[in-house]
Design a protein around this motif. Structure first.
Motif: not given
Length: 149
Positions: A4-8, A120-124
């Motif tokens: 929840g903290e990093i999701c778009n 992509n979010d996780l790779l970032e």
């Protein structure tokens, strides 16, 4: 850190009775490669599927189907995996790997859609962590050079 903290949280959604042509228009308008298919019940958006640009190509264009007649519900992935927003990132990555998915809708405790987490979010995030480690190593080397000339 949790999903929840990093999701778009700016999620582009579509309902299953919309045409795949509308899905393609939304993907183009918002520059995204997937849409979360939702059902609205009682004012809540509950994820029920996902449709990707690849689905449009493989299921509709390549087979010559009429994109103005085929609905999102006709071609969406039926098996939808979601993750709760309070799940740790490590557990989320393990779950994505075990299910072989690159995108996960993120839901709250009631199952309502709150975001999407992609590979992509996780790779970032991971690349930022690796860069931090590289900086730490470099600082350690500089410190050693100053302390032991």
């Amino acid at each position: 850190m949790t999903a929840g903290e990093i999701c778009n949280r700016e999620i582009i959604v579509i309902q299953r009775d919309e045409s795949v042509l509308e899905a393609a228009r939304l993907m183009r308008q918002y520059h995204v490669g997937s849409l979360i298919v939702i059902d609205r019940t009682g004012g809540c958006a509950k994820p029920v599927g996902i449709i990707t640009d690849r689905d449009l190509v493989v299921e509709v264009l390549a087979t010559g189907l009429d994109e103005s007649v085929v609905t999102v519900g006709n071609i969406m992935a039926e098996e939808l995996f979601t993750v709760k927003e309070n799940i740790a990132i490590h557990d989320t990555v393990d779950f994505m790997r075990s299910k072989a998915v690159r995108r996960l809708p993120v839901v709250d405790a009631t199952g309502e859609l709150v975001g999407i987490l992609t590979m992509n979010d996780l790779l970032e995030i991971l690349s930022e962590e690796i860069l931090d480690f590289a900086r730490l190593i470099r600082r350690g080397q500089l410190k050693e050079t100053r302390q032991r000339p």
